[in-house]
Design an enzyme around this catalytic site. Structure first.
Site, PDB file in Angstrom:
ATOM      1  N   ASP A 103       0.838  -1.206   0.000  1.00  0.00           N
ATOM      2  CA  ASP A 103       0.000   0.000   0.000  1.00  0.00           C
ATOM      3  C   ASP A 103       0.869   1.250   0.000  1.00  0.00           C
ATOM      4  O   ASP A 103       2.021   1.228   0.433  1.00  0.00           O
ATOM      5  CB  ASP A 103      -0.840   0.082   1.288  1.00  0.00           C
ATOM      6  CG  ASP A 103      -1.741  -1.107   1.473  1.00  0.00           C
ATOM      7  OD1 ASP A 103      -2.113  -1.727   0.470  1.00  0.00           O
ATOM      8  OD2 ASP A 103      -2.061  -1.400   2.643  1.00  0.00           O
TER       9      ASP A 103
HETATM   10  N1  URA Z   1      -1.143  -5.952   4.055  1.00  0.00           N
HETATM   11  C1  URA Z   1      -1.580  -4.686   4.086  1.00  0.00           C
HETATM   12  O1  URA Z   1      -2.545  -4.373   4.760  1.00  0.00           O
HETATM   13  N2  URA Z   1      -0.924  -3.769   3.366  1.00  0.00           N
HETATM   14  C2  URA Z   1       0.173  -4.033   2.622  1.00  0.00           C
HETATM   15  O2  URA Z   1       0.737  -3.133   1.993  1.00  0.00           O
HETATM   16  C3  URA Z   1       0.611  -5.365   2.601  1.00  0.00           C
HETATM   17  C4  URA Z   1      -0.060  -6.312   3.319  1.00  0.00           C
END
Ligand code: URA
Length: 239
Positions: A103
């Protein structure tokens, strides 16, 4: 002879899935004939394969491990002009793309490559590659909360598979805790959603391991090439 989409992916045209799309869209020619059948077999040594009229060339595969900072998009372009992961690869001339995604606000270990076959294999759900995150949460969960996460929690896209969860650090004064969570799936925003489901919202998330790879002191925003042995280990057949 190999499947056309595999040959395209290996040549670094795009991920295998994207190459399948290119074939379906009629953008691929083999020996000057348009091919839209996905199963078509070709000999990359002999056949002349073109995408949008341009012949594909075998290119050297590269495999990179980036320590992604937060506030960066896991993408190779952004119409809104935000920072993207490839901004950190100034000396890399090959067109690499990320293996999976982190993310915008997640930091840590991200692989990038121009080897579509490698990316396809690592992202395949059957591969179950362990991915470990350090999640700083608001509040201090009890052992029973960690057990819930370890056994699986219900998300809007179904139950999560068993995970490994441990305390990494507890700060009762600031009412926060850092948990280490290893998951074997790769659903969208999975760790954040798992912790939301038990009512401990994530305030910081960092991926520290991907399969056998760790960050090993690599500074934020820096990258390194994987060794041939590391690539081989990640490509081991699925048992
Ligand atoms: N899980 C999440 O919530 N975000 C990420 O970027 C990777 C795994």
């Amino acid at each position: 002879m190999e499947r056309l989409q595999k040959v395209l992916a290996q040549a670094g045209v795009a991920s295998r899935r994207k190459c399948e799309e290119l074939i379906r869209q009629g953008r691929v020619e083999v020996n000057d004939l348009k091919v839209i059948e996905l199963g078509t077999k070709v000999d990359p040594q002999v056949d002349i394969i073109k995408v949008d009229g341009r012949a594909i060339k075998a290119q050297k595969h590269i495999y990179l491990l980036l320590n992604k900072p937060k506030g960066v998009i896991t993408s190779v372009s952004d119409p809104k002009g935000r920072k993207i992961v490839t901004d950190f690869l100034k000396d890399v001339n090959e067109r690499v793309y990320p293996v999976g995604r982190l993310d915008y606000d997640t930091e840590g270990l991200l692989l990038l490559t121009n080897d579509g076959e490698f990316a396809y294999r690592l992202m395949h759900p059957r591969h179950h590659i362990p991915k470990t995150y350090l999640a700083t949460v608001k509040g201090v969960p009890h052992g029973s909360d960690l057990e819930k996460l370890a056994n699986g929690v219900m998300l809007d896209d179904g139950m999560t598979a068993p995970a490994e969860v441990e305390y990494h650090d507890i700060d009762p004064e600031n009412n926060t805790a850092v948990l280490s969570i290893t998951i074997y799936e790769g659903r969208n925003r999975q760790v954040r959603r798992m912790l939301e489901a038990i009512r401990f919202p994530v305030v910081r998330l960092k991926r520290i391991r991907f399969g056998s790879l760790g960050l090993d002191g690599l500074q934020r925003g820096k990258y390194r090439h994987l060794t041939p042995q590391e690539v081989k280990d990640l490509m081991k057949p699925i048992s």
